[in-house]
Design a protein around this motif. Structure first.
Motif, mmCIF file in Angstrom:
data_model
loop_
_atom_site.group_PDB
_atom_site.id
_atom_site.type_symbol
_atom_site.label_atom_id
_atom_site.label_comp_id
_atom_site.label_asym_id
_atom_site.label_seq_id
_atom_site.Cartn_x
_atom_site.Cartn_y
_atom_site.Cartn_z
ATOM 1 N N UNK A 80 -7.069 18.902 -11.895
ATOM 2 C CA UNK A 80 -6.934 17.966 -10.779
ATOM 3 C C UNK A 80 -7.749 16.701 -11.024
ATOM 4 N N UNK A 81 -8.977 16.848 -11.502
ATOM 5 C CA UNK A 81 -9.854 15.699 -11.700
ATOM 6 C C UNK A 81 -9.325 14.772 -12.788
ATOM 7 N N UNK A 82 -8.912 15.348 -13.920
ATOM 8 C CA UNK A 82 -8.411 14.534 -15.031
ATOM 9 C C UNK A 82 -7.149 13.779 -14.611
ATOM 10 N N UNK A 83 -6.223 14.477 -13.961
ATOM 11 C CA UNK A 83 -4.976 13.824 -13.525
ATOM 12 C C UNK A 83 -5.248 12.766 -12.468
ATOM 13 N N UNK A 84 -6.198 13.051 -11.580
ATOM 14 C CA UNK A 84 -6.539 12.095 -10.522
ATOM 15 C C UNK A 84 -7.099 10.805 -11.119
ATOM 16 N N UNK A 85 -8.013 10.943 -12.061
ATOM 17 C CA UNK A 85 -8.605 9.763 -12.687
ATOM 18 C C UNK A 85 -7.568 8.978 -13.491
ATOM 19 N N UNK A 86 -6.696 9.701 -14.180
ATOM 20 C CA UNK A 86 -5.668 9.025 -14.976
ATOM 21 C C UNK A 86 -4.720 8.231 -14.087
ATOM 22 N N UNK A 87 -4.335 8.811 -12.966
ATOM 23 C CA UNK A 87 -3.378 8.151 -12.080
ATOM 24 C C UNK A 87 -4.013 7.032 -11.266
ATOM 25 N N UNK A 88 -5.338 6.938 -11.262
ATOM 26 C CA UNK A 88 -6.029 5.843 -10.591
ATOM 27 C C UNK A 88 -6.071 4.582 -11.445
ATOM 28 N N UNK A 89 -5.785 4.705 -12.732
ATOM 29 C CA UNK A 89 -5.904 3.571 -13.650
ATOM 30 C C UNK A 89 -5.083 2.347 -13.239
ATOM 31 N N UNK A 90 -3.855 2.515 -12.707
ATOM 32 C CA UNK A 90 -3.105 1.318 -12.285
ATOM 33 C C UNK A 90 -3.832 0.482 -11.241
ATOM 34 N N UNK A 91 -4.683 1.107 -10.438
ATOM 35 C CA UNK A 91 -5.434 0.347 -9.443
ATOM 36 C C UNK A 91 -6.554 -0.470 -10.085
ATOM 37 N N UNK A 92 -6.872 -0.133 -11.340
ATOM 38 C CA UNK A 92 -7.894 -0.874 -12.078
ATOM 39 C C UNK A 92 -7.272 -1.875 -13.056
ATOM 40 N N UNK A 93 -5.943 -2.028 -13.006
ATOM 41 C CA UNK A 93 -5.280 -3.011 -13.850
ATOM 42 C C UNK A 93 -4.678 -2.469 -15.130
ATOM 43 N N UNK A 112 -1.845 -0.396 -16.208
ATOM 44 C CA UNK A 112 -0.622 0.197 -15.667
ATOM 45 C C UNK A 112 -0.393 -0.325 -14.259
ATOM 46 N N UNK A 113 0.823 -0.112 -13.741
ATOM 47 C CA UNK A 113 1.121 -0.540 -12.373
ATOM 48 C C UNK A 113 2.259 0.293 -11.804
ATOM 49 N N UNK A 114 2.280 0.345 -10.473
ATOM 50 C CA UNK A 114 3.333 1.058 -9.767
ATOM 51 C C UNK A 114 4.319 0.044 -9.199
ATOM 52 N N UNK A 115 5.608 0.300 -9.389
ATOM 53 C CA UNK A 115 6.639 -0.602 -8.892
ATOM 54 C C UNK A 115 7.697 0.191 -8.137
ATOM 55 N N UNK A 116 8.484 -0.520 -7.357
ATOM 56 C CA UNK A 116 9.551 0.094 -6.566
ATOM 57 C C UNK A 116 10.854 0.122 -7.362
ATOM 58 N N UNK A 125 0.818 -1.210 0.000
ATOM 59 C CA UNK A 125 0.000 0.000 0.000
ATOM 60 C C UNK A 125 0.856 1.266 0.000
ATOM 61 N N UNK A 126 1.951 1.249 0.760
ATOM 62 C CA UNK A 126 2.804 2.435 0.844
ATOM 63 C C UNK A 126 3.453 2.716 -0.504
ATOM 64 N N UNK A 127 3.938 1.678 -1.152
ATOM 65 C CA UNK A 127 4.565 1.846 -2.467
ATOM 66 C C UNK A 127 3.554 2.357 -3.490
ATOM 67 N N UNK A 128 2.363 1.802 -3.471
ATOM 68 C CA UNK A 128 1.341 2.232 -4.430
ATOM 69 C C UNK A 128 0.896 3.661 -4.155
ATOM 70 N N UNK A 129 0.812 4.026 -2.875
ATOM 71 C CA UNK A 129 0.497 5.417 -2.535
ATOM 72 C C UNK A 129 1.575 6.359 -3.046
ATOM 73 N N UNK A 130 2.836 5.983 -2.802
ATOM 74 C CA UNK A 130 3.948 6.821 -3.241
ATOM 75 C C UNK A 130 3.944 6.952 -4.761
ATOM 76 N N UNK A 149 11.660 4.893 -3.453
ATOM 77 C CA UNK A 149 10.639 5.539 -4.273
ATOM 78 C C UNK A 149 9.974 4.529 -5.195
ATOM 79 N N UNK A 150 8.735 4.813 -5.514
ATOM 80 C CA UNK A 150 7.947 3.983 -6.422
ATOM 81 C C UNK A 150 7.369 4.888 -7.515
ATOM 82 N N UNK A 151 7.156 4.290 -8.672
ATOM 83 C CA UNK A 151 6.657 5.059 -9.815
ATOM 84 C C UNK A 151 6.025 4.081 -10.802
#
Length: 275
Positions: free
Chosen positions: A151-164, A166-170, A97-102, A176-178
Motif C-alpha cells: 500500500x505504501x509503495x503504490x501510494x507514494x508512486x501514484x502521488x508523483x503526478x502531483x509533484x510534476x 506524470x499527470x492525470x488527464x480526462x 480536483x475530482x479528475x485528479x482524485x479519480x 474517467x481520468x487516468x
C-alpha cells in the motif's frame, strides 16, 4: 497526441454516445461479487482456522477482495454522477480536483490489487515448491508486513503526478481520468512507461507462479497415487499435512482471480504500450 483525444481532456459535458446502464451494472456486479466472496472466505476461514499455511493464503485473498471492493466503491459512483448530471469529471470542479482524485484512485487501486495478487501467487509458489523453507520462514506475520508495504509503495508512486512527474488527464466520454498515456513532457512519458511496465511485469510473474504451482501439483498428484497417502509439506519439527484436493481448490481460486484482474487491466496496459 497519438491515441489521446485533446477535445476530451477539457470537455465539460459527457459525450452523448455514453450511457450509465453498463457502468451501473458493472458497479453492482463488482460490489455484489466482492461481498459474496467475503462471505465465502469467512466461512472457509472458520472451517480451516487451525492451519497457519491456509490462514496466510486466506488473509492475502481476503485483503485482495477488500481492496477491490474499496476501489469499486470509491471510483464507480463518480461515473454514475457524471452521467446523471451530464457533467464530466473536469467540469465537477474548477481546480480539476475530482479528475485528479479519480485518476489517482484508479491508478492506485489497479496497481495495489495486481500487487496483492502477485503476493498471493508467490505465497502459493513458495508453499508448493519450497515447503521446507516456507514452513520455517513464512508466517502470517509476513502478510501483516507485506500488505502495508504494498500500500505504501503504490501510494507514494501514484502521488508523483502531483509533484510534476506524470499527470492525470480526462478521457472520453468524460467519465474517467487516468495517467496521461502519451504525454508531451519527458517526465510524464517516463512515468507512464514505468507504470505500464510495472503492471506488465506483475502480470507475467503472477502467471509464471501459477504455472509453477500447476507443475508441482501434477508432480504431487503422481507421487500421491504412488504413495497412496498425504504429502508432507512441513519440516519434521512441524508436521502438517494437506490434502491435494485442497491445494487444487486454492489454485482454482487463484487462477480465477488472476483471469478476472488481468482481463480488467489488459485494455489499459495495451493502450499504454501502444501509445
Amino acid at each position: 497526441m497519438g491515441t489521446e483525444n485533446k477535445s476530451c481532456n477539457e470537455s465539460l459535458s459527457v459525450e452523448l454516445n455514453g450511457g450509465p446502464t453498463i457502468s451501473a451494472m458493472m458497479f453492482a456486479a463488482g460490489v455484489l461479487g466482492n461481498l459474496v466472496a467475503l462471505v465465502l472466505l469467512e466461512f472457509h476461514r472458520r472451517k480451516e482456522k487451525n492451519r497457519q499455511r491456509q490462514s496466510l493464503f486466506h488473509f492475502l485473498v481476503t485483503t485482495l477482495v477488500v481492496t477491490d471492493l474499496m476501489g469499486t466503491c470509491l471510483i464507480s459512483p463518480l461515473v454514475q454522477i457524471a452521467y446523471i448530471t451530464n457533467t464530466t469529471l473536469v467540469g465537477m470542479s474548477e481546480t480539476r480536483a475530482v479528475c485528479e482524485y479519480f485518476g489517482f484512485a484508479m491508478t492506485f487501486f489497479s496497481l495495489v490489487t495486481l500487487s496483492i495478487l502477485l503476493a498471493t501467487a508467490l505465497e502459493r509458489c513458495l508453499s508448493i515448491g519450497y515447503p521446507y523453507h516456507y514452513g520455517r520462514l513464512v508466517t502470517k506475520r509476513c502478510g501483516y508486513i507485506t500488505i502495508p508495504c504494498i500500500y505504501l509503495i503504490c501510494f507514494l508512486f501514484c502521488l508523483m503526478p502531483f509533484a510534476g512527474f506524470g499527470k492525470y488527464v480526462q478521457y472520453c466520454p468524460g467519465t474517467w481520468c487516468f495517467i496521461a498515456m502519451n504525454p508531451e513532457g519527458m517526465e510524464d512519458r517516463v512515468y507512464a512507461n514505468v507504470y505500464a511496465t510495472a503492471m506488465l511485469l506483475i502480470v507475467i510473474v503472477t502467471v509464471a507462479c501459477n504455472c509453477f504451482v500447476v507443475y508441482h501439483l501434477v508432480l504431487m498428484y503422481r507421487r500421491r497415487k504412488m504413495n497412496r497417502g498425504s504429502v508432507q509439506t512441513r519440516s519434521k519439527r512441524d508436521r502438517r499435512y494437506f490434502s491435494w484436493a485442497e491445494e487444487v481448490e486454492h489454485l482454482i481460486l487463484l487462477v480465477f482471480m488472476t483471469v478476472i484482474f488481468v482481463t480488467c487491466s489488459l485494455p489499459l496496459m495495451r493502450r499504454m504500450h501502444l501509445c
